[in-house]
Design an enzyme around this catalytic site. Structure first.
Site, PDB file in Angstrom:
ATOM      1  N   SER A  23     -17.946  30.378 -31.335  1.00 18.99           N
ATOM      2  CA  SER A  23     -16.594  29.931 -30.955  1.00 18.99           C
ATOM      3  C   SER A  23     -16.537  28.414 -30.797  1.00 18.99           C
ATOM      4  CB  SER A  23     -16.171  30.603 -29.644  1.00 18.99           C
ATOM      5  OG  SER A  23     -17.099  30.305 -28.611  1.00 18.99           O
ATOM      6  N   HIS A 156      30.475  33.818 -29.968  1.00 14.86           N
ATOM      7  CA  HIS A 156      30.407  34.491 -31.278  1.00 14.86           C
ATOM      8  C   HIS A 156      30.489  33.475 -32.426  1.00 14.86           C
ATOM      9  CE1 HIS A 156      31.397  38.221 -29.033  1.00 14.86           C
ATOM     10  NE2 HIS A 156      32.237  37.430 -28.391  1.00 14.86           N
ATOM     11  N   SER A 277      15.670  16.036 -50.663  1.00 10.64           N
ATOM     12  CA  SER A 277      15.253  17.102 -51.563  1.00 10.64           C
ATOM     13  C   SER A 277      14.607  16.476 -52.785  1.00 10.64           C
ATOM     14  CB  SER A 277      16.491  17.904 -51.974  1.00 10.64           C
ATOM     15  OG  SER A 277      16.282  18.515 -53.227  1.00 10.64           O
ATOM     16  N   LYS A 283      20.921  15.426 -50.619  1.00 14.43           N
ATOM     17  CA  LYS A 283      20.489  16.199 -49.454  1.00 14.43           C
ATOM     18  C   LYS A 283      19.863  15.365 -48.346  1.00 14.43           C
ATOM     19  CE  LYS A 283      19.517  20.308 -49.610  1.00 14.43           C
ATOM     20  NZ  LYS A 283      19.902  21.620 -49.220  1.00 14.43           N
ATOM     21  N   GLU A 290      14.163  22.536 -38.117  1.00 12.48           N
ATOM     22  CA  GLU A 290      13.845  23.829 -38.732  1.00 12.48           C
ATOM     23  C   GLU A 290      12.407  24.238 -38.430  1.00 12.48           C
ATOM     24  OE1 GLU A 290      14.967  23.740 -42.925  1.00 12.48           O
ATOM     25  OE2 GLU A 290      16.771  22.656 -42.356  1.00 12.48           O
ATOM     26  N   TYR A 317     -16.455  41.291 -18.297  1.00 14.41           N
ATOM     27  CA  TYR A 317     -16.308  40.497 -19.513  1.00 14.41           C
ATOM     28  C   TYR A 317     -16.581  41.329 -20.762  1.00 14.41           C
ATOM     29  CZ  TYR A 317     -16.984  36.941 -23.087  1.00 14.41           C
ATOM     30  OH  TYR A 317     -16.879  36.198 -24.240  1.00 14.41           O
TER      31      TYR A 317
HETATM   32  N1  ARG Z   1     -17.849  31.848 -25.966  1.00 13.58           N
HETATM   33  C1  ARG Z   1     -17.660  32.846 -24.965  1.00 13.58           C
HETATM   34  C2  ARG Z   1     -16.170  33.039 -24.722  1.00 13.58           C
HETATM   35  O1  ARG Z   1     -15.444  32.198 -25.061  1.00 13.58           O
HETATM   36  C3  ARG Z   1     -18.326  32.445 -23.698  1.00 13.58           C
HETATM   37  C4  ARG Z   1     -18.670  33.586 -22.788  1.00 13.58           C
HETATM   38  C5  ARG Z   1     -19.787  34.350 -23.331  1.00 13.58           C
HETATM   39  N2  ARG Z   1     -20.253  35.354 -22.447  1.00 13.58           N
HETATM   40  C6  ARG Z   1     -20.992  36.377 -22.871  1.00 13.58           C
HETATM   41  N3  ARG Z   1     -21.346  37.246 -21.991  1.00 13.58           N
HETATM   42  N4  ARG Z   1     -21.274  36.538 -24.127  1.00 13.58           N
HETATM   43  O2  ARG Z   1     -15.736  34.032 -24.239  1.00 13.58           O
END
Ligand code: ARG
Length: 467
Positions: A23, A156, A277, A283, A290, A317
Site C-alpha cells: 500500500s 421547477h 471547442s 464556443k 462541469e 483488523y
Molecule cells: N498497510 C496496512 C493498512 O493500511 C497497515 C496495517 C497492517 N496490519 C496488518 N496486520 N497487516 O491497513
C-alpha cells in the site's frame, strides 16, 4: 527486501501477491504522521522505563533525520516496500542498527496505521475547512455587489418570484456553513487516540496511553482497544461530509452552467475558467463547473465503497481495511481541487444585471404579489389567485404583461383594483416587501451577509461600486 514479519513464513511472498499487498503508493503521504507517532511512542516508552533513555534518544535522532531526508528528497520512498510504516522502521534499523528494532515494542501496525490516518485526516480536513472559508469569502463578496440585483427565483426551473441575486448566492453560503460544522463534528469524534491498543487486545507493558494521546493532539485515548483498531467510522463520516460538499458544489455548478448559456445569459465566466471547442469557434464552455459536477460521483462512490468494505468485517483488523486510504485520499484530493478551482471561478464571474432584470420582467413573477394586493384589500386569497391566473392567461394570449394591462381592464374585473396596483407589482416593490425573516428583503439579506462575514474574517472587504 526481507519482510520485517519474516519469521514464521517458510518462503518469500510471490511477486504478484507482494505487489497486490503493498500500500506504499497510497500511504507514503502519511510519512510525517508516522514519524510523529513513532516519536511520541518512543518518548512514552522511555518515560515508562520500557526503553532506556539512550535508546529512545537514538531512535528520536534517527527518526528526525529520516523526516528531514524525506522532506528534502535525499531519502526516496522505496516503491517495493510493503507500506510506509514498514519502510520507515526498516530505514531506521538500517541507519541506527538494532536499537531501531526496539521501537515497535508495545505497538502494532494496527494501532499505528489507525493513529497515523486520524492525524493525517485531521490536518487535511482543516485544510478543506480553510478552502470552504475562502469560498464563503468569494460568495459574500459577490453577494455584497449584488444586493440590489434582481433576477427571477425559480421552482421547477420555471420563473417563480423575483429575488435579489445576493439572496440566491447566500443560500449556498448557508449550505457551506453547515458543511463546515459537519467536518467539525467528525473531527471532534475522531479525536481519540488508538495508539497503544496494539494488535487488538492491549499490551502487557506498562504503557501510558494518555501521554501519547496528549502529545499527538488527541483529547483522550480510545476507550476500547478492539474498537480502536477495527472501526473506520471516522472515514465514513468525513466521506459523508465531503459528499455533501460535492453535492452543494455540484448544484451551484449546474446553476453556473445554466446561467452562462445563451438561453439564460445571466453571467459570464472569466476566460481563465472556460475552454473553447476544437471545431466550433463560437464556443465558450464552462468546463470547470462541469468537472466539479462530474467529480461529485466519484466522491459518492468512495463513501459507498468504504461503507461496503466495512460491512462484513469481523473484529478486529482485517486487510480489507487497507482500502480505506485509497478511497478517502482520493475524495480529499478531489474536494480540494474542486474548491481550489471553484472559488476563483466564482470570484471572477461577471454578472449581467440587465439580463437578469429583463428575465424577471418576462415571466409574470409578480403574479403572487398581485394576488397579495387583492388579498390585502379584502378578497380571499384563493379567489385572488384565480382572478390573477385568468389575467395571466389573457396577457399570454394578447402578448402583454401585468404591468402593461390598462387600469380599466383591471377595474372591469374587480373594483378593488386601483392605480396603486402598478406600484405593488413593480419588481423592486415585490422584492422589497418580502420582509419576513430570512426572506429576500433588504434587511434580511444584509444580516445574512453580516453573519457570513463573521465566518470568513479574512475575506476581501466589500467593494463600494457594484458591477
Ligand atoms: N498497510 C496496512 C493498512 O493500511 C497497515 C496495517 C497492517 N496490519 C496488518 N496486520 N497487516 O491497513
Amino acid at each position: 527486501m526481507q519482510k520485517l514479519w519474516a519469521g514464521r513464513a517458510g518462503k518469500e511472498l510471490d511477486q504478484i501477491a507482494d505487489d497486490f499487498n503493498s500500500s506504499i503508493a497510497t500511504d507514503s503521504r502519511m510519512f510525517r504522521q508516522d514519524i510523529q507517532g513513532s516519536l511520541a511512542h518512543a518518548a512514552m516508552l522511555a518515560a515508562q522505563g520500557i526503553l532506556s533513555q539512550a535508546d529512545a534518544d537514538a531512535i528520536a535522532a534517527g527518526l528526525g533525520q529520516i523526516a528531514e531526508d524525506l522532506e528534502s528528497g535525499a531519502l526516496k520512498i522505496d516503491p517495493a516496500a510493503e507500506d510506509i510504516h514498514m519502510f520507515i522502521e526498516q530505514v531506521l534499523t538500517q541507519r541506527i542498527g538494532d536499537v531501531g528494532k526496539r521501537l515497535h515494542t508495545a505497538r502494532s501496525r494496527n494501532d499505528q496505521v489507525a493513529v497515523d490516518l486520524r492525524m493525517y485526516l485531521k490536518s487535511e480536513v482543516g485544510h478543506i475547512q480553510g478552502l470552504i472559508r475562502d469560498l464563503l469569502g468569494a460568495i459574500v463578496h459577490q453577494a455584497e455587489k449584488h444586493v440590489d440585483t434582481i433576477l427571477p427565483g425559480y421552482t421547477h426551473l420555471q420563473r417563480a418570484q423575483p429575488i435579489r441575486f445576493a439572496h440566491h448566492l447566500l443560500a449556498y453560503a448557508m449550505m457551506f456553513v453547515r458543511d463546515l460544522s459537519r467536518l467539525d463534528d467528525a473531527l471532534r469524534r475522531m479525536s481519540e487516540s488508538p495508539l497503544g491498543a496494539c494488535a487488538l487486545a492491549g499490551t502487557t507493558y506498562p504503557t501510558d496511553r494518555a501521554m501519547t494521546a496528549a502529545a499527538l493532539g488527541f483529547d483522550r485515548p480510545c476507550r476500547n482497544s478492539m474498537d480502536a483498531v477495527s472501526d473506520r467510522d471516522f472515514c465514513v463520516e468525513i466521506l459523508s461530509a465531503l459528499s455533501l460538499i460535492m453535492m452543494h458544489l455540484s448544484r451551484f455548478s449546474e446553476e453556473i452552467i445554466l446561467w452562462s448559456s445563451w438561453e439564460f445569459g445571466f453571467v459570464e465566466l472569466d476566460d481563465a475558467y472556460t475552454t473553447g471547442s476544437s471545431i466550433m469557434p463560437q464556443k465558450k464552455n464552462s468546463d470547470m463547473a462541469e468537472l466539479v459536477r462530474g467529480k461529485t460521483g466519484r466522491v459518492y462512490g468512495h463513501l459507498m465503497g468504504t461503507l461496503t468494505m466495512l460491512k462484513g468485517l469481523p473484529l478486529a483488523y482485517n486487510k480489507d481495511m487497507q482500502e480505506d486510504k485509497d478511497a478517502i485520499f482520493d475524495a480529499l484530493d478531489t474536494v480540494t481541487m474542486c474548491l481550489q478551482v471553484f472559488t476563483p471561478m466564482l470570484a471572477t464571474m461577471r454578472v449581467k444585471k440587465e439580463r437578469m432584470y429583463r428575465a424577471a420582467q418576462e415571466g409574470f413573477i409578480n403574479a403572487t404579489d398581485l394576488a397579495d394586493y387583492l388579498t390585502r384589500k379584502g378578497m380571499p386569497f384563493r379567489s385572488a389567485y384565480q382572478l390573477v391566473g385568468s389575467l395571466v392567461a389573457e396577457c399570454i394570449r394578447t402578448g402583454q404583461v401585468l404591468e402593461t394591462l390598462p387600469l380599466s381592464r383591471y377595474q372591469s374585473l374587480s373594483p378593488l383594483f386601483e392605480a396603486d396596483l402598478y406600484e405593488a407589482i413593480d419588481l423592486k416593490t415585490c422584492v422589497e416587501c418580502r420582509t419576513s425573516e430570512g426572506g429576500t428583503g433588504k434587511d434580511s439579506v444584509l444580516s445574512q451577509i453580516q453573519y457570513i462575514r463573521t465566518l470568513c474574517p479574512d475575506a476581501a472587504p466589500a467593494d463600494e461600486e457594484g458591477e
